[in-house]
Scaffold this motif. Sequence first.
Motif, short mmCIF file in Angstrom:
data_model
loop_
_atom_site.label_atom_id
_atom_site.label_comp_id
_atom_site.label_asym_id
_atom_site.label_seq_id
_atom_site.Cartn_x
_atom_site.Cartn_y
_atom_site.Cartn_z
N GLY A 138 0.81 -1.21 0.00
CA GLY A 138 0.00 0.00 0.00
C GLY A 138 0.84 1.26 0.00
N VAL A 139 0.50 2.18 -0.88
CA VAL A 139 1.16 3.48 -0.96
C VAL A 139 0.10 4.56 -1.17
CG1 VAL A 139 3.32 2.53 -1.89
CG2 VAL A 139 1.55 3.37 -3.46
N ALA A 140 0.53 5.80 -1.03
CA ALA A 140 -0.33 6.95 -1.34
C ALA A 140 0.56 8.09 -1.78
CB ALA A 140 -1.16 7.36 -0.12
N ASP A 141 0.00 9.04 -2.50
CA ASP A 141 0.78 10.21 -2.89
C ASP A 141 1.30 10.92 -1.65
OD1 ASP A 141 0.70 10.27 -5.77
OD2 ASP A 141 -1.43 10.75 -5.62
N ALA A 142 2.59 11.22 -1.64
CA ALA A 142 3.20 11.87 -0.49
C ALA A 142 2.72 13.31 -0.36
CB ALA A 142 4.72 11.84 -0.61
N LEU A 143 2.52 13.75 0.87
CA LEU A 143 2.10 15.13 1.10
C LEU A 143 3.24 16.11 0.89
CD1 LEU A 143 -0.09 14.60 4.31
CD2 LEU A 143 -0.83 14.77 1.92
N ARG A 144 4.46 15.66 1.04
CA ARG A 144 5.64 16.49 0.80
C ARG A 144 6.52 15.80 -0.22
NH1 ARG A 144 2.77 19.46 2.85
NH2 ARG A 144 3.01 20.77 4.70
N VAL A 178 6.01 11.11 -6.07
CA VAL A 178 6.61 10.30 -5.01
C VAL A 178 5.50 9.78 -4.10
CG1 VAL A 178 8.85 11.47 -5.07
CG2 VAL A 178 7.04 12.32 -3.57
N PHE A 179 5.82 8.72 -3.37
CA PHE A 179 4.79 8.02 -2.61
C PHE A 179 5.14 7.93 -1.13
CE2 PHE A 179 4.73 6.32 -6.92
CZ PHE A 179 3.39 6.47 -7.26
N THR A 180 4.10 7.91 -0.32
CA THR A 180 4.21 7.57 1.08
C THR A 180 4.04 6.06 1.24
OG1 THR A 180 3.39 9.68 1.93
CG2 THR A 180 3.05 7.75 3.33
N HIS A 181 4.91 5.47 2.02
CA HIS A 181 4.77 4.06 2.39
C HIS A 181 3.63 4.00 3.40
CE1 HIS A 181 6.94 0.45 4.55
NE2 HIS A 181 5.69 0.17 4.25
N ALA A 182 2.45 3.58 2.93
CA ALA A 182 1.26 3.65 3.78
C ALA A 182 1.35 2.73 4.98
CB ALA A 182 0.02 3.31 2.95
N GLY A 183 2.03 1.58 4.84
CA GLY A 183 2.20 0.68 5.96
C GLY A 183 0.96 -0.10 6.35
N ASN A 184 -0.07 -0.04 5.53
CA ASN A 184 -1.34 -0.65 5.93
C ASN A 184 -1.63 -1.98 5.24
OD1 ASN A 184 -1.84 0.33 3.36
ND2 ASN A 184 -3.63 1.54 3.91
N LEU A 185 -0.86 -2.32 4.20
CA LEU A 185 -1.22 -3.45 3.38
C LEU A 185 0.01 -3.96 2.63
CD1 LEU A 185 -3.29 -5.25 1.85
CD2 LEU A 185 -3.69 -3.30 0.34
N TYR A 186 0.27 -5.27 2.75
CA TYR A 186 1.36 -5.91 2.02
C TYR A 186 0.85 -7.26 1.51
CZ TYR A 186 4.05 -2.75 5.06
OH TYR A 186 4.51 -1.66 5.76
N VAL A 187 1.10 -7.53 0.25
CA VAL A 187 0.77 -8.84 -0.32
C VAL A 187 2.03 -9.33 -1.03
CG1 VAL A 187 -0.73 -10.14 -1.87
CG2 VAL A 187 -1.62 -8.12 -0.68
#
Length: 249
Positions: A138-144, A178-187
């Motif tokens: 899981g990733v998301a667009d980074a805020l910074r 760039v992405f934030t490592h969301a840390g919520n989901l890994y497969v």
Amino acid sequence: MAILCVIGARGGSTGLRNKNIRPLLGKPLIAWSIEQAQQTPGIDRIVVSTDNDDIAAVARRCGADVPFRRPAELATTTAAKFPVWQHALAEAECFYGKAFDTVVDLDCTCPLRDVADISGAIERLRQRREDGVDMVMGVADALRNPYFNILEAGENGFLRPSKPLPSAVVCRQDAPRVFTHAGNLYVMTADYLRRSQGLLDGHVEGYDVGSGKAFDIDDELGFAVVEFLMRRKLGVGATADTGEVRTDG
């Protein structure tokens, strides 16, 4: 695919005591992740990796298996996720007497993710594993952005972009994504987990869960933020005098 879901929940949280079983909107925090795993098609077994008896008891009441205890050396504040997953996979395969080919990890401090995110990441790995993809996370667009508004001091002490480009980036939209490592989901494939030593050792792809879900609980502020977002997501509120949860509408 034979899919094992691992939910890690050690007992010695320092940022927020007993956070993994702290009530969130009427149920223990870990229950949200267990229920999401139960609702995800294709997951065969759900195990909780913990060193704590109270967490184990709550996990069992919620329908997860706790067939082993996490060793003390894997339950410290400095323990990495990867060896915890490796230990859980080996113990689960021994307990169930079967080999798994896919491992899903759901962090119980990240209840904002959706079942659709889990299913989508599983399907992404299924489609991409023949191309050599080892993990989808899981990733998301980074805020910074380090090309634009994350700064560091140079040798002279003056600020500069952390990752400068030949031409200065003057607006956020022009910066590389760039992405934030969301840390919520890994497969991940079980073979990758068995042979590797760290999260990004192999070929890892991101699964965009959206910035609104890339929050976890590590302290009181994090709990308050996630609780607020969960109320908004689920359409629930609390009465001012009792804190009783109610459904809006």
